[in-house]
Design a protein around this motif. Structure first.
Motif, PDB file in Angstrom:
ATOM      1  N   LEU A 428     -35.501 114.182-132.517  1.00 56.41           N
ATOM      2  CA  LEU A 428     -34.615 114.302-131.358  1.00 56.41           C
ATOM      3  C   LEU A 428     -35.392 114.389-130.054  1.00 56.41           C
ATOM      4  O   LEU A 428     -35.108 113.664-129.096  1.00 56.41           O
ATOM      5  CB  LEU A 428     -33.717 115.535-131.514  1.00 56.41           C
ATOM      6  N   THR A 429     -36.373 115.254-129.984  1.00 54.15           N
ATOM      7  CA  THR A 429     -37.048 115.547-128.715  1.00 54.15           C
ATOM      8  C   THR A 429     -38.324 114.746-128.500  1.00 54.15           C
ATOM      9  O   THR A 429     -38.797 114.637-127.370  1.00 54.15           O
ATOM     10  CB  THR A 429     -37.397 117.039-128.630  1.00 54.15           C
ATOM     11  N   GLY A 430     -38.904 114.203-129.568  1.00 59.75           N
ATOM     12  CA  GLY A 430     -40.178 113.520-129.446  1.00 59.75           C
ATOM     13  C   GLY A 430     -41.366 114.463-129.375  1.00 59.75           C
ATOM     14  O   GLY A 430     -42.513 114.019-129.269  1.00 59.75           O
ATOM     15  N   LEU A 431     -41.114 115.774-129.439  1.00 60.99           N
ATOM     16  CA  LEU A 431     -42.207 116.745-129.421  1.00 60.99           C
ATOM     17  C   LEU A 431     -42.832 116.833-130.814  1.00 60.99           C
ATOM     18  O   LEU A 431     -42.277 116.355-131.803  1.00 60.99           O
ATOM     19  CB  LEU A 431     -41.684 118.122-129.014  1.00 60.99           C
ATOM     20  N   PHE A 432     -43.996 117.475-130.894  1.00 58.55           N
ATOM     21  CA  PHE A 432     -44.585 117.709-132.202  1.00 58.55           C
ATOM     22  C   PHE A 432     -43.641 118.560-133.043  1.00 58.55           C
ATOM     23  O   PHE A 432     -42.960 119.451-132.529  1.00 58.55           O
ATOM     24  CB  PHE A 432     -45.934 118.422-132.056  1.00 58.55           C
ATOM     25  N   ASN A 433     -43.603 118.268-134.351  1.00 56.87           N
ATOM     26  CA  ASN A 433     -42.738 119.065-135.217  1.00 56.87           C
ATOM     27  C   ASN A 433     -43.403 120.403-135.551  1.00 56.87           C
ATOM     28  O   ASN A 433     -44.521 120.682-135.121  1.00 56.87           O
ATOM     29  CB  ASN A 433     -42.363 118.288-136.483  1.00 56.87           C
ATOM     30  N   HIS A 434     -42.696 121.214-136.322  1.00 62.40           N
ATOM     31  CA  HIS A 434     -43.152 122.585-136.595  1.00 62.40           C
ATOM     32  C   HIS A 434     -44.548 122.608-137.217  1.00 62.40           C
ATOM     33  O   HIS A 434     -45.436 123.333-136.742  1.00 62.40           O
ATOM     34  CB  HIS A 434     -42.149 123.281-137.525  1.00 62.40           C
ATOM     35  N   ASN A 435     -44.742 121.842-138.289  1.00 61.90           N
ATOM     36  CA  ASN A 435     -46.025 121.877-138.976  1.00 61.90           C
ATOM     37  C   ASN A 435     -47.166 121.431-138.069  1.00 61.90           C
ATOM     38  O   ASN A 435     -48.258 122.010-138.081  1.00 61.90           O
ATOM     39  CB  ASN A 435     -45.981 120.986-140.227  1.00 61.90           C
ATOM     40  N   THR A 436     -46.909 120.398-137.259  1.00 59.57           N
ATOM     41  CA  THR A 436     -47.972 119.857-136.418  1.00 59.57           C
ATOM     42  C   THR A 436     -48.357 120.827-135.314  1.00 59.57           C
ATOM     43  O   THR A 436     -49.551 121.027-135.044  1.00 59.57           O
ATOM     44  CB  THR A 436     -47.532 118.513-135.814  1.00 59.57           C
ATOM     45  N   ILE A 437     -47.377 121.441-134.652  1.00 56.41           N
ATOM     46  CA  ILE A 437     -47.719 122.348-133.547  1.00 56.41           C
ATOM     47  C   ILE A 437     -48.448 123.579-134.086  1.00 56.41           C
ATOM     48  O   ILE A 437     -49.338 124.122-133.423  1.00 56.41           O
ATOM     49  CB  ILE A 437     -46.455 122.749-132.737  1.00 56.41           C
ATOM     50  N   MET A 438     -48.114 123.992-135.311  1.00 58.80           N
ATOM     51  CA  MET A 438     -48.825 125.132-135.882  1.00 58.80           C
ATOM     52  C   MET A 438     -50.260 124.749-136.271  1.00 58.80           C
ATOM     53  O   MET A 438     -51.176 125.580-136.200  1.00 58.80           O
ATOM     54  CB  MET A 438     -48.063 125.674-137.095  1.00 58.80           C
ATOM     55  N   GLN A 439     -50.473 123.506-136.670  1.00 56.59           N
ATOM     56  CA  GLN A 439     -51.834 123.046-136.921  1.00 56.59           C
ATOM     57  C   GLN A 439     -52.638 123.032-135.620  1.00 56.59           C
ATOM     58  O   GLN A 439     -53.818 123.418-135.598  1.00 56.59           O
ATOM     59  CB  GLN A 439     -51.811 121.645-137.531  1.00 56.59           C
ATOM     60  N   PHE A 440     -51.991 122.609-134.532  1.00 60.66           N
ATOM     61  CA  PHE A 440     -52.663 122.608-133.231  1.00 60.66           C
ATOM     62  C   PHE A 440     -52.965 124.034-132.778  1.00 60.66           C
ATOM     63  O   PHE A 440     -53.959 124.265-132.082  1.00 60.66           O
ATOM     64  CB  PHE A 440     -51.815 121.886-132.187  1.00 60.66           C
ATOM     65  N   LEU A 441     -52.121 124.973-133.144  1.00 61.01           N
ATOM     66  CA  LEU A 441     -52.410 126.375-132.823  1.00 61.01           C
ATOM     67  C   LEU A 441     -53.693 126.810-133.519  1.00 61.01           C
ATOM     68  O   LEU A 441     -54.562 127.457-132.913  1.00 61.01           O
ATOM     69  CB  LEU A 441     -51.243 127.266-133.234  1.00 61.01           C
ATOM     70  N   ASP A 442     -53.837 126.465-134.786  1.00 62.58           N
ATOM     71  CA  ASP A 442     -55.062 126.812-135.521  1.00 62.58           C
ATOM     72  C   ASP A 442     -56.290 126.165-134.874  1.00 62.58           C
ATOM     73  O   ASP A 442     -57.336 126.806-134.718  1.00 62.58           O
ATOM     74  CB  ASP A 442     -54.950 126.345-136.977  1.00 62.58           C
ATOM     75  N   ILE A 443     -56.158 124.907-134.493  1.00 64.83           N
ATOM     76  CA  ILE A 443     -57.285 124.192-133.874  1.00 64.83           C
ATOM     77  C   ILE A 443     -57.629 124.813-132.525  1.00 64.83           C
ATOM     78  O   ILE A 443     -58.800 125.051-132.200  1.00 64.83           O
ATOM     79  CB  ILE A 443     -56.942 122.698-133.711  1.00 64.83           C
ATOM     80  N   GLY A 444     -56.587 125.084-131.715  1.00 62.54           N
ATOM     81  CA  GLY A 444     -56.818 125.681-130.399  1.00 62.54           C
ATOM     82  C   GLY A 444     -57.434 127.061-130.495  1.00 62.54           C
ATOM     83  O   GLY A 444     -58.308 127.422-129.698  1.00 62.54           O
ATOM     84  N   LEU A 445     -57.013 127.819-131.490  1.00 65.72           N
ATOM     85  CA  LEU A 445     -57.562 129.160-131.688  1.00 65.72           C
ATOM     86  C   LEU A 445     -59.038 129.086-132.088  1.00 65.72           C
ATOM     87  O   LEU A 445     -59.866 129.857-131.596  1.00 65.72           O
ATOM     88  CB  LEU A 445     -56.752 129.878-132.760  1.00 65.72           C
ATOM     89  N   ALA A 446     -59.372 128.136-132.955  1.00 67.52           N
ATOM     90  CA  ALA A 446     -60.772 127.979-133.379  1.00 67.52           C
ATOM     91  C   ALA A 446     -61.644 127.579-132.189  1.00 67.52           C
ATOM     92  O   ALA A 446     -62.766 128.081-132.028  1.00 67.52           O
ATOM     93  CB  ALA A 446     -60.863 126.933-134.487  1.00 67.52           C
ATOM     94  N   ASP A 447     -61.132 126.671-131.340  1.00 66.25           N
ATOM     95  CA  ASP A 447     -61.887 126.253-130.162  1.00 66.25           C
ATOM     96  C   ASP A 447     -62.092 127.434-129.199  1.00 66.25           C
ATOM     97  O   ASP A 447     -63.177 127.617-128.645  1.00 66.25           O
ATOM     98  CB  ASP A 447     -61.154 125.116-129.438  1.00 66.25           C
ATOM     99  N   ALA A 448     -61.018 128.207-128.982  1.00 65.52           N
ATOM    100  CA  ALA A 448     -61.112 129.342-128.066  1.00 65.52           C
ATOM    101  C   ALA A 448     -62.108 130.375-128.575  1.00 65.52           C
ATOM    102  O   ALA A 448     -62.898 130.934-127.797  1.00 65.52           O
ATOM    103  CB  ALA A 448     -59.729 129.976-127.890  1.00 65.52           C
TER     104      ALA A 448
END
Length: 593
Positions: A428-448
């Motif tokens: 509907l929105t074209g945004l990342f879905n639940h699983n993908t945004i949570m994967q990006f959270l893990d990646i962003g946290l590791a980078d930080a």
């Protein structure tokens, strides 16, 4: 293409051709040695197989570089060796005589004069690649299909210039003799990051365009000057400025005649009043998009390094990013971190054939759907079909016309991206879905954590969303979700990541900032979103949202960040909604919507 790029391309191509010719005598010498042991009983089967691969490779590479006479002789030897290996060819003495004759003829220096009309020749490649644009880098043309929106910020199309000034990103001119409507639309579009200048007369609009060219026009059809004064004014603008601007017509009339007139003058879209702001933003996103899609990433595999480099050169000249491999054992390492859209591979390679390599890739979970195209001088249709049975997506026969190579690769890579988008994005929105945004959270946290910098995670929830669905219907609720998703995409920083967490909830990963900075960003978006008006028939309504923010390193894990942001969100709900709260270690309480 530019002269500098053209010179670079021809220089690199000449280097590859020179490399092929420089190595040819040594390769022919090795082939003579292998042919000399035929009939002696010394690993004869292996020698025949090695010779067949040599001539098969020579057939494809020589044709690719514009030497058809060499390719023809190599093809004769290749076919004779295939028949011998199948026990249906000439006798050994006859085979040895044939190979010696072919090797002698291949040593004739007259064969090394390239045929410029051949696919790898200078003239052929000029004709095939001249003026080629990177796939997807199309300029906007009136009446052309709108391109899909990307994560990139809305921008203007390239290539249009005006002596009166530079085109401004997101600058929109809106002309309607109803001043109230013009101001209302201008205000709402501003909520989505557009700078809108309203005009109430055609004359003032035409004068403004002559002084400064916008990204797009929004124009009424009916003015006091006539029932089609808007489309006629667009024609005047095109004639006076020589700039063909994207234009969206708006009108209270939904007639075929009005729509046809708008199309004939170059209108890119037509909206009926009352204008749905989400529809208008969608159209503006498409018509003013400037940035081309990210270039395709292609891994090229061929045991002949000159041929691998040649195919990579052709694809790079078309704007793609490539990596090359001559050994199948290198492939998995090269694919790691490359984010390949497609693999282009030879069918016959020593120790590991193309079909065998394709089977290896298909056993790796991340590469099950990765498109594979074979490039080979194999002309036997049944062999091609057998090779594709392992999951390949196409077969190109050497020598490959450069333009066809670019087209085949770009089409299949584009399909791969479309399928991938369906897997990682919300429909509907074209945004990342639940699983993908949570994967990006893990990646962003590791980078930080690795870089020692702050990061925030935010949860956003539309206030009283159930009431919207109950009062106006689920299509109206979808309008709200689409509007909020677009507002987030347009107003967040390019480095921020936003996804649909579920239902009316959204999640945002904001890197490199602390909680207070994140709160300021989301508060600005929240205030703008409240001004968006939604229409359902004759009724209209507004919505708001609440948000909760949790910061790293205060909350050191993805699980604790998510839990803390959720608690802060519901504290915002309990506090009256329409607000952003920052998580603290003391946050506790019931979840209240």
């Amino acid at each position: 293409m530019s002269s500098s790029r053209s010179e670079s391309f021809h220089a690199r191509k000449a280097r590859l051709r020179a490399s092929f010719l420089a190595q040819l005598p040594e390769r022919l010498g090795l082939a003579r040695e292998m042919a000399s042991v035929i009939g002696t009983g010394i690993a004869e089967e292996d020698q025949l197989g090695a010779l067949e691969r040599f001539f098969h490779t020579l057939k494809g590479s020589s044709a690719s570089f514009g030497f058809p006479a060499i390719a023809e002789l190599a093809a004769q030897a290749d076919e004779a060796l295939k028949q011998s290996l199948a026990r249906s060819g000439p006798t050994q003495p006859a085979l040895v005589a044939l190979l010696r004759e072919i090797l002698d003829r291949l040593s004739d220096p007259r064969l090394t004069t390239p045929d410029e009309r051949a696919p790898g020749g200078e003239n052929a490649s000029d004709q095939s690649l001249g003026g080629w644009e990177s796939p997807g880098a199309q300029q906007w043309a009136p009446g052309s299909p709108a391109e899909s929106c990307s994560e990139a910020d809305v921008a203007t199309r390239p290539g249009a210039e005006n002596g009166g000034g530079e085109r401004s990103d997101k600058l929109i001119y809106l002309c309607d003799d109803d001043k109230g409507l013009a101001e209302q639309l201008s205000g709402q579009l501003a909520c989505f990051g557009y700078q809108v200048m309203p005009f109430s007369t055609i004359d003032t609009l035409v004068e403004a365009v002559s002084l400064r060219s916008p990204a797009a026009l929004i124009m009424d059809v009916l003015f006091p000057e006539g029932v089609h004064a808007g489309p006629e004014a667009l024609e005047t603008i095109f004639e006076q400025t020589a700039v063909r601007l994207p234009c969206i017509f708006i009108s209270g009339y939904d007639t075929f005649e009005a729509r046809l007139k708008a199309v004939k003058v170059g209108g890119g879209a037509y909206c009926t009043k009352p204008v749905r702001i989400t529809e208008m933003v969608e159209l503006l996103d498409r018509l003013t998009r400037r940035e081309p899609p990210a270039p395709f990433h292609v891994l090229v595999i061929d045991d002949d390094p000159d041929v691998a480099d040649w195919h990579a050169l052709v694809l790079e000249e078309a704007g793609m990013v490539t990596r090359s491999a001559t050994c199948p054992g290198e492939v998995l390492g090269l694919l790691d971190g490359f984010n390949a859209d497609l693999v282009l591979m030879d069918m016959y390679m020593p120790e590991c054939s193309g079909p065998e390599l394709a089977r290896v890739l298909r056993q790796v979970p991340g590469y099950v759907s990765l498109p594979i195209i074979y490039v080979s001088s194999e002309t036997d249709i049944m062999r091609q079909f057998e090779a594709m049975e392992v999951g390949a997506d196409g077969f190109l026969t050497k020598p490959v016309d450069p333009a066809r190579l670019v087209t085949e690769v770009s089409l299949r890579a584009e399909r791969m991206r479309a399928l991938h988008a369906l897997m990682v994005r919300d429909g509907l929105t074209g945004l990342f879905n639940h699983n993908t945004i949570m994967q990006f959270l893990d990646i962003g946290l590791a980078d930080a954590r690795r870089e020692g910098r702050p990061m925030c995670f935010a949860m956003i929830d539309v206030d009283r969303f159930k009431r919207v669905n109950d009062s106006y219907g689920h299509p109206a609720g979808d309008q709200v979700l689409v509007a909020l998703s677009r507002g987030l995409r347009l107003r967040l920083r390019e480095s921020d990541l936003v996804g649909r967490y579920g239902g009316e909830e959204f999640a945002v990963v904001l890197g490199g900032i602390d909680a207070q900075q994140a709160r300021e960003i989301l508060d600005e978006i929240r205030e703008a979103f409240k001004d968006v008006v939604f229409y359902v028939g004759d009724e209209k309504f507004r919505c708001s949202f609440s948000g909760g923010i949790a910061a790293f390193p205060q909350f050191p894990s993805a699980e604790r960040l998510t839990e803390a942001a959720d608690l802060a969100l519901y504290r915002a709900k309990r506090g009256g909604r329409d607000r952003i709260e920052v998580a603290t270690l003391a946050d506790r309480g019931e979840h209240v919507r």
